[in-house]
Design an enzyme around this catalytic site. Sequence first.
Site, PDB file in Angstrom:
ATOM      1  CG  HIS A  49      30.552  53.387 -86.573  1.00 17.17           C
ATOM      2  ND1 HIS A  49      31.469  52.945 -85.645  1.00 17.17           N
ATOM      3  CD2 HIS A  49      29.333  53.166 -86.021  1.00 17.17           C
ATOM      4  CE1 HIS A  49      30.841  52.494 -84.585  1.00 17.17           C
ATOM      5  NE2 HIS A  49      29.543  52.611 -84.782  1.00 17.17           N
ATOM      6  CB  ILE A  56      30.710  58.846 -92.033  1.00 16.25           C
ATOM      7  CG1 ILE A  56      32.037  59.044 -92.763  1.00 16.25           C
ATOM      8  CG2 ILE A  56      30.913  58.712 -90.534  1.00 16.25           C
ATOM      9  CD1 ILE A  56      32.667  60.409 -92.534  1.00 16.25           C
ATOM     10  CB  CYS A  57      27.045  54.759 -90.113  1.00 18.78           C
ATOM     11  SG  CYS A  57      25.513  54.391 -89.262  1.00 18.78           S
ATOM     12  CG  LEU A  58      28.845  60.771 -86.689  1.00 18.90           C
ATOM     13  CD1 LEU A  58      29.101  59.904 -85.459  1.00 18.90           C
ATOM     14  CD2 LEU A  58      30.084  61.597 -87.012  1.00 18.90           C
TER      15      LEU A  58
END
Length: 93
Positions: A49, A56-58
């Site tokens: 992620h 950040i892939c959030l």
Amino acid sequence: MSWWVIEVNGAEGTIYANEKYQLQVDLPENYPVEAPQVIFLHPAPLDPHIYSNGHICLDILYDSWSPAMNIGSVCISIISMLSSSTVKVCFLL
């Protein structure tokens, strides 16, 4: 203050245990209405992620942001995300 550097520790019992990472947190002018920009400083964790540039892939950092959230809840979400990982992998840009 418009930006912070925060140190986060990998949770015990996870693949990131005993590892420390730094997050750069940039607060936009209309925070908390708008989400902060949060990236890992180098070296970023090797996680599916997290991109090699530290981004950040959030979802809570983008579409699911709510003004009820704060920097503490963002850090907890990031630590939780890392804690759920079972392998260290890096996405390339």
